[in-house]
Design a protein around this motif. Structure first.
Motif, short mmCIF file in Angstrom:
data_model
loop_
_atom_site.label_atom_id
_atom_site.label_comp_id
_atom_site.label_asym_id
_atom_site.label_seq_id
_atom_site.Cartn_x
_atom_site.Cartn_y
_atom_site.Cartn_z
N THR A 1 3.10 -2.86 2.91
CA THR A 1 4.43 -3.16 2.39
C THR A 1 4.36 -4.26 1.34
OG1 THR A 1 5.35 -2.59 4.55
CG2 THR A 1 6.76 -3.83 3.06
N ILE A 2 3.59 -5.29 1.62
CA ILE A 2 3.43 -6.38 0.66
C ILE A 2 2.76 -5.86 -0.61
CG2 ILE A 2 2.27 -8.59 0.25
CD1 ILE A 2 2.64 -9.11 3.30
N GLN A 3 1.76 -4.99 -0.45
CA GLN A 3 1.07 -4.44 -1.61
C GLN A 3 2.02 -3.58 -2.45
OE1 GLN A 3 -2.20 -5.04 -2.55
NE2 GLN A 3 -1.54 -4.04 -4.42
N LYS A 4 2.85 -2.78 -1.82
CA LYS A 4 3.83 -1.98 -2.56
C LYS A 4 4.81 -2.88 -3.31
CE LYS A 4 3.83 2.14 0.31
NZ LYS A 4 4.60 2.98 1.24
N PHE A 5 5.25 -3.95 -2.67
CA PHE A 5 6.16 -4.89 -3.30
C PHE A 5 5.52 -5.54 -4.52
CE2 PHE A 5 7.80 -9.32 -3.55
CZ PHE A 5 9.10 -9.02 -3.93
N MET A 6 4.28 -5.99 -4.39
CA MET A 6 3.57 -6.61 -5.51
C MET A 6 3.33 -5.60 -6.63
SD MET A 6 3.42 -9.72 -4.75
CE MET A 6 2.38 -10.32 -6.05
#
Length: 64
Positions: free
Chosen positions: A47-52
């Motif tokens: 999720t963090i990777q998608k956000f970044m």
């Protein structure tokens, strides 16, 4: 992969500048780095990777 490597490098540079500038001490910096390391191994990592990635994509779409 190229985006995550450049983000890690940028954050490392910012961390070194903050430590040298005295705005953050070495202890809290180590805690923050360890938190990020362990956070990357949790279920929140994708999720963090998608956000970044979405932030990087948005910045890339901005034309000056």
């Amino acid at each position: 992969m190229a985006i995550s490597l450049s983000v890690v490098l940028m954050l490392a540079i910012i961390l070194v500048v903050m430590i040298r500038g005295g705005s953050i001490k070495a202890g809290p910096a180590v805690v923050a780095a360890l938190f990020g390391f362990f956070l990357a191994s949790t279920g929140m990592a994708p999720t963090i990777q998608k956000f970044m990635d979405s932030i990087a994509h948005t910045i890339n779409q901005i034309s000056f």
